[in-house]
Design a protein around this motif. Structure first.
Motif, PDB file in Angstrom:
ATOM      1  N   ASP A   1      -5.733 -14.750  -3.006  1.00 31.39           N
ATOM      2  CA  ASP A   1      -6.272 -13.393  -2.923  1.00 31.39           C
ATOM      3  C   ASP A   1      -7.293 -13.217  -1.803  1.00 31.39           C
ATOM      4  O   ASP A   1      -7.570 -12.086  -1.385  1.00 31.39           O
ATOM      5  N   ALA A   2      -7.866 -14.327  -1.319  1.00 33.15           N
ATOM      6  CA  ALA A   2      -8.934 -14.208  -0.322  1.00 33.15           C
ATOM      7  C   ALA A   2      -8.438 -13.577   0.975  1.00 33.15           C
ATOM      8  O   ALA A   2      -9.117 -12.746   1.575  1.00 33.15           O
ATOM      9  N   LYS A   3      -7.256 -13.967   1.421  1.00 35.78           N
ATOM     10  CA  LYS A   3      -6.694 -13.447   2.671  1.00 35.78           C
ATOM     11  C   LYS A   3      -5.232 -13.080   2.434  1.00 35.78           C
ATOM     12  O   LYS A   3      -4.321 -13.843   2.753  1.00 35.78           O
ATOM     13  N   PRO A   4      -4.988 -11.907   1.874  1.00 36.08           N
ATOM     14  CA  PRO A   4      -3.628 -11.548   1.455  1.00 36.08           C
ATOM     15  C   PRO A   4      -2.624 -11.467   2.601  1.00 36.08           C
ATOM     16  O   PRO A   4      -1.467 -11.848   2.430  1.00 36.08           O
TER      17      PRO A   4
ATOM     18  N   HIS B   1       3.933  -7.673  -2.963  1.00 38.57           N
ATOM     19  CA  HIS B   1       2.583  -8.172  -2.681  1.00 38.57           C
ATOM     20  C   HIS B   1       1.834  -7.253  -1.727  1.00 38.57           C
ATOM     21  O   HIS B   1       0.632  -7.015  -1.880  1.00 38.57           O
ATOM     22  N   ALA B   2       2.553  -6.693  -0.742  1.00 37.11           N
ATOM     23  CA  ALA B   2       1.897  -5.870   0.279  1.00 37.11           C
ATOM     24  C   ALA B   2       1.663  -4.435  -0.173  1.00 37.11           C
ATOM     25  O   ALA B   2       0.608  -3.840   0.129  1.00 37.11           O
ATOM     26  N   LEU B   3       2.617  -3.859  -0.898  1.00 35.78           N
ATOM     27  CA  LEU B   3       2.558  -2.425  -1.178  1.00 35.78           C
ATOM     28  C   LEU B   3       2.221  -2.097  -2.635  1.00 35.78           C
ATOM     29  O   LEU B   3       1.553  -1.097  -2.897  1.00 35.78           O
ATOM     30  N   TRP B   4       2.675  -2.905  -3.566  1.00 35.68           N
ATOM     31  CA  TRP B   4       2.443  -2.591  -4.975  1.00 35.68           C
ATOM     32  C   TRP B   4       1.194  -3.261  -5.538  1.00 35.68           C
ATOM     33  O   TRP B   4       0.433  -2.643  -6.258  1.00 35.68           O
ATOM     34  N   ARG B   5       0.997  -4.542  -5.222  1.00 40.59           N
ATOM     35  CA  ARG B   5      -0.111  -5.260  -5.851  1.00 40.59           C
ATOM     36  C   ARG B   5      -1.472  -4.615  -5.594  1.00 40.59           C
ATOM     37  O   ARG B   5      -2.276  -4.489  -6.537  1.00 40.59           O
ATOM     38  N   PRO B   6      -1.787  -4.168  -4.371  1.00 40.08           N
ATOM     39  CA  PRO B   6      -3.094  -3.517  -4.167  1.00 40.08           C
ATOM     40  C   PRO B   6      -3.282  -2.282  -5.045  1.00 40.08           C
ATOM     41  O   PRO B   6      -4.388  -2.017  -5.537  1.00 40.08           O
ATOM     42  N   CYS B   7      -2.190  -1.525  -5.246  1.00 36.13           N
ATOM     43  CA  CYS B   7      -2.281  -0.346  -6.119  1.00 36.13           C
ATOM     44  C   CYS B   7      -2.480  -0.755  -7.572  1.00 36.13           C
ATOM     45  O   CYS B   7      -3.281  -0.158  -8.302  1.00 36.13           O
TER      46      CYS B   7
ATOM     47  N   ALA C   1      -4.851   3.352   7.744  1.00 33.97           N
ATOM     48  CA  ALA C   1      -4.610   2.338   8.769  1.00 33.97           C
ATOM     49  C   ALA C   1      -4.287   0.983   8.139  1.00 33.97           C
ATOM     50  O   ALA C   1      -3.370   0.275   8.591  1.00 33.97           O
ATOM     51  N   ALA C   2      -5.012   0.630   7.076  1.00 34.30           N
ATOM     52  CA  ALA C   2      -4.768  -0.640   6.408  1.00 34.30           C
ATOM     53  C   ALA C   2      -3.403  -0.637   5.713  1.00 34.30           C
ATOM     54  O   ALA C   2      -2.665  -1.636   5.754  1.00 34.30           O
ATOM     55  N   TRP C   3      -3.076   0.487   5.095  1.00 24.64           N
ATOM     56  CA  TRP C   3      -1.768   0.608   4.436  1.00 24.64           C
ATOM     57  C   TRP C   3      -0.645   0.478   5.457  1.00 24.64           C
ATOM     58  O   TRP C   3       0.361  -0.202   5.215  1.00 24.64           O
ATOM     59  N   THR C   4      -0.797   1.120   6.612  1.00 25.83           N
ATOM     60  CA  THR C   4       0.211   1.038   7.676  1.00 25.83           C
ATOM     61  C   THR C   4       0.350  -0.384   8.188  1.00 25.83           C
ATOM     62  O   THR C   4       1.463  -0.882   8.406  1.00 25.83           O
ATOM     63  N   CYS C   5      -0.781  -1.053   8.380  1.00 26.89           N
ATOM     64  CA  CYS C   5      -0.760  -2.438   8.846  1.00 26.89           C
ATOM     65  C   CYS C   5      -0.040  -3.345   7.857  1.00 26.89           C
ATOM     66  O   CYS C   5       0.793  -4.172   8.249  1.00 26.89           O
ATOM     67  N   ASP C   6      -0.349  -3.164   6.574  1.00 28.32           N
ATOM     68  CA  ASP C   6       0.310  -3.974   5.545  1.00 28.32           C
ATOM     69  C   ASP C   6       1.811  -3.732   5.530  1.00 28.32           C
ATOM     70  O   ASP C   6       2.607  -4.665   5.345  1.00 28.32           O
ATOM     71  N   THR C   7       2.201  -2.487   5.718  1.00 29.03           N
ATOM     72  CA  THR C   7       3.630  -2.151   5.739  1.00 29.03           C
ATOM     73  C   THR C   7       4.332  -2.829   6.904  1.00 29.03           C
ATOM     74  O   THR C   7       5.426  -3.404   6.751  1.00 29.03           O
ATOM     75  N   LEU C   8       3.726  -2.785   8.075  1.00 30.57           N
ATOM     76  CA  LEU C   8       4.327  -3.404   9.257  1.00 30.57           C
ATOM     77  C   LEU C   8       4.410  -4.923   9.117  1.00 30.57           C
ATOM     78  O   LEU C   8       5.429  -5.533   9.457  1.00 30.57           O
TER      79      LEU C   8
ATOM     80  N   TRP D   1       6.623   3.266 -10.255  1.00 34.30           N
ATOM     81  CA  TRP D   1       6.491   4.564  -9.589  1.00 34.30           C
ATOM     82  C   TRP D   1       5.056   5.077  -9.508  1.00 34.30           C
ATOM     83  O   TRP D   1       4.733   5.863  -8.623  1.00 34.30           O
ATOM     84  N   TRP D   2       4.213   4.643 -10.442  1.00 35.60           N
ATOM     85  CA  TRP D   2       2.793   5.029 -10.401  1.00 35.60           C
ATOM     86  C   TRP D   2       1.923   3.794 -10.621  1.00 35.60           C
ATOM     87  O   TRP D   2       1.197   3.691 -11.621  1.00 35.60           O
ATOM     88  N   PRO D   3       1.984   2.832  -9.698  1.00 42.78           N
ATOM     89  CA  PRO D   3       1.272   1.560  -9.920  1.00 42.78           C
ATOM     90  C   PRO D   3      -0.233   1.712 -10.069  1.00 42.78           C
ATOM     91  O   PRO D   3      -0.875   0.863 -10.686  1.00 42.78           O
ATOM     92  N   TRP D   4      -0.801   2.795  -9.526  1.00 46.19           N
ATOM     93  CA  TRP D   4      -2.255   2.984  -9.657  1.00 46.19           C
ATOM     94  C   TRP D   4      -2.660   3.359 -11.088  1.00 46.19           C
ATOM     95  O   TRP D   4      -3.833   3.362 -11.409  1.00 46.19           O
ATOM     96  N   HIS D   5      -1.673   3.649 -11.934  1.00 43.62           N
ATOM     97  CA  HIS D   5      -1.951   3.931 -13.344  1.00 43.62           C
ATOM     98  C   HIS D   5      -1.620   2.733 -14.245  1.00 43.62           C
ATOM     99  O   HIS D   5      -1.622   2.853 -15.466  1.00 43.62           O
ATOM    100  N   SER D   6      -1.336   1.568 -13.643  1.00 42.68           N
ATOM    101  CA  SER D   6      -0.919   0.400 -14.412  1.00 42.68           C
ATOM    102  C   SER D   6      -2.049  -0.089 -15.312  1.00 42.68           C
ATOM    103  O   SER D   6      -3.231   0.012 -14.979  1.00 42.68           O
ATOM    104  N   THR D   7      -1.658  -0.669 -16.456  1.00 44.90           N
ATOM    105  CA  THR D   7      -2.641  -1.263 -17.361  1.00 44.90           C
ATOM    106  C   THR D   7      -2.932  -2.710 -17.006  1.00 44.90           C
ATOM    107  O   THR D   7      -3.772  -3.354 -17.640  1.00 44.90           O
ATOM    108  N   GLY D   8      -2.195  -3.260 -16.024  1.00 47.29           N
ATOM    109  CA  GLY D   8      -2.500  -4.581 -15.499  1.00 47.29           C
ATOM    110  C   GLY D   8      -2.172  -5.741 -16.415  1.00 47.29           C
ATOM    111  O   GLY D   8      -2.912  -6.716 -16.490  1.00 47.29           O
ATOM    112  N   GLN D   9      -1.033  -5.693 -17.109  1.00 45.08           N
ATOM    113  CA  GLN D   9      -0.652  -6.810 -17.961  1.00 45.08           C
ATOM    114  C   GLN D   9      -0.243  -8.026 -17.131  1.00 45.08           C
ATOM    115  O   GLN D   9       0.054  -7.915 -15.954  1.00 45.08           O
ATOM    116  N   ALA D  10      -0.219  -9.190 -17.794  1.00 43.19           N
ATOM    117  CA  ALA D  10       0.151 -10.422 -17.096  1.00 43.19           C
ATOM    118  C   ALA D  10       1.613 -10.379 -16.670  1.00 43.19           C
ATOM    119  O   ALA D  10       2.410  -9.600 -17.188  1.00 43.19           O
TER     120      ALA D  10
END
Length: 420
Positions: free
Chosen positions: A186-189, A220-226, A235-242, A334-343
């Motif tokens: 997690d330190a340097k994704p 890891h790049a698009l869903w996990r941060p959400c 800019a960070a989202w675009t960089c991660d996508t690229l 579809w709405w990862p920012w609303h996740s309850t964060g289960q294992a």
């Protein structure tokens, strides 16, 4: 590293080494105490140039030369390679390892190639359950689940066959787990994704289905941060996508290069050369190996479906159990920012479901037994650990099946009998 973690990892490694010794000893013993149904392994060296003097071949190499390994050794010879079109169904990774490890002062030795590669395969098969242990601890934060999953994976159905021999499976399992472990950094994704893509690409170098591992990079790049509610600027989202796109393409590169090489060396003159997308892989799988949607669904193949049923059933149960609910699948997707964060990240569920679907509907279903390695299907072993914990009786049945099937399959493998 905590002392308890080191102790658990050492326990897994010790059990893995012990089981490796049992499997290899069983393979060697039963090879030399029964008459093989097929003599391809014994006769192979007589088809290889300058191999007549390989007197140790029958004693030490033949037990490990079964089924597809006959192709691999023939292709690994410096004068071999992809001599026939149907060989393009195999990725060149294991062939390259055999070719490199077979080198000696007097030239290339098929006996050395097989024995050295088998030793390396067994070393990787010893280490892979330890890597699964660390990966599981990251996902579940549970010492009990991590230890139980790792110990159960030691007795994978192919532990005495494909995981003991010069096949792609030990290498694929090891490399896939290294990549998955990188994604827990997690330190340097972004750096973690780059390292993971290297390991996933190396895994694809051994098995074409390694391209499915690229899905973990996207997650890891698009869903996990959400899912973890990590704030990101545009800019960070675009960089991660690229970066993720580049990593995914890199994972696909070994397969793409093999297809390009095939086109350059075999076209024109082959039926697939005139296709809109001239891919030899899909054509060869269908034409030579009878692989295709629903093509294996015949009465003659019912025994193979029965053999694969435990892996398919356990994998399906694991997907349902670890996805928790359809609501969670919908929300996390579809709405990862609303996740309850289960294992257990949903990426593992999607990956396992995709592999199981390919095995059930498209591929030779019995190779599910070879896919069920620690790194081939990690979620399978997480499901096995939960089954052992939540349903002790079923867990004991599962453990008995793994032990007895592994030994029975080793004896059959030694005699060149199916399942392959």
């Amino acid at each position: 590293m905590q002392r308890s973690v080191r102790r658990a990892a050492a326990r897994v490694l010790a059990a893995s080494v012990l089981w490796r010794l049992v499997c290899v000893a069983t393979l060697l013993l039963t090879t030399h105490t029964q008459t093989a149904f097929d003599t391809s392994g014994a006769l192979l060296r007589w088809t290889l140039p300058d191999a007549e003097t390989e007197t140790a071949w029958d004693t030490w190499a033949v037990p490990f030369v079964r089924w597809d390994t006959v192709y691999f050794v023939g292709m690994a010879h410096p004068r071999g390679g992809y001599q026939y079109e149907q060989m393009l169904a195999f990725q060149p990774g294991i062939v390259g390892v055999l070719r490199v490890l077979g080198k000696s002062d007097s030239g290339w030795s098929p006996t050395l190639a097989v024995v050295r590669t088998a030793v390396l395969a067994n070393i990787l098969s010893c280490v892979s359950p330890v890597l699964l242990y660390f990966t599981t601890r990251t996902q579940f934060r549970s010492e009990k689940i991590a230890l139980r999953a790792a110990l159960l994976s030691i007795c994978a159905p192919a532990s005495g066959t494909a995981l003991s021999s010069p096949t792609p499976e030990p290498f694929f399992s090891f490399l896939a787990l290294l990549g998955l472990m990188c994604l827990s950094w997690d330190a340097k994704p972004r750096l973690a994704r780059l390292f993971a893509s290297v390991y996933f690409a190396a895994a694809t170098f051994f098995r074409a289905n390694g391209v499915l591992l690229s899905g973990f990079l996207v997650w890891h790049a698009l869903w996990r941060p959400c899912l973890r509610r990590i704030p990101r600027a545009v800019a960070a989202w675009t960089c991660d996508t690229l970066v993720a796109t580049g990593c995914v393409l890199f994972v696909w590169l070994p397969l793409a290069l093999q297809q390009a090489w095939s086109y350059a060396h075999l076209c024109p003159g082959r039926p697939w050369c005139n296709e809109i997308v001239p891919l030899p892989y899909s054509y060869i799988q269908a034409a030579y190996w009878d692989v295709g949607l629903g093509r294996y669904w015949t009465m003659a193949q019912v025994p193979n479906f029965v053999l694969a049923a435990p892996v398919l059933g356990l994998g399906t149960w694991a997907c349902v159990r670890l996805a928790h609910s359809w609501r969670r699948v919908w929300t996390d997707t579809w709405w990862p920012w609303h996740s309850t964060g289960q294992a257990c990240e949903l990426a593992y569920v999607y990956y396992t479901a995709a592999v199981l679907a390919l095995l059930l509907f498209v591929s030779h279903v019995q190779i599910a037994l070879r896919f069920a390695t620690p790194g081939g299907l990690p979620l399978l072993w997480w499901g096995a650990a939960h089954l052992r914990d939540e349903h002790p009786r079923m867990g004991r049945i599962l453990l008995g099946y793994l032990l007895w099937y592994s030994l029975a399959a080793t004896v059959l493998y030694a005699g060149f009998y199916p399942p392959a």
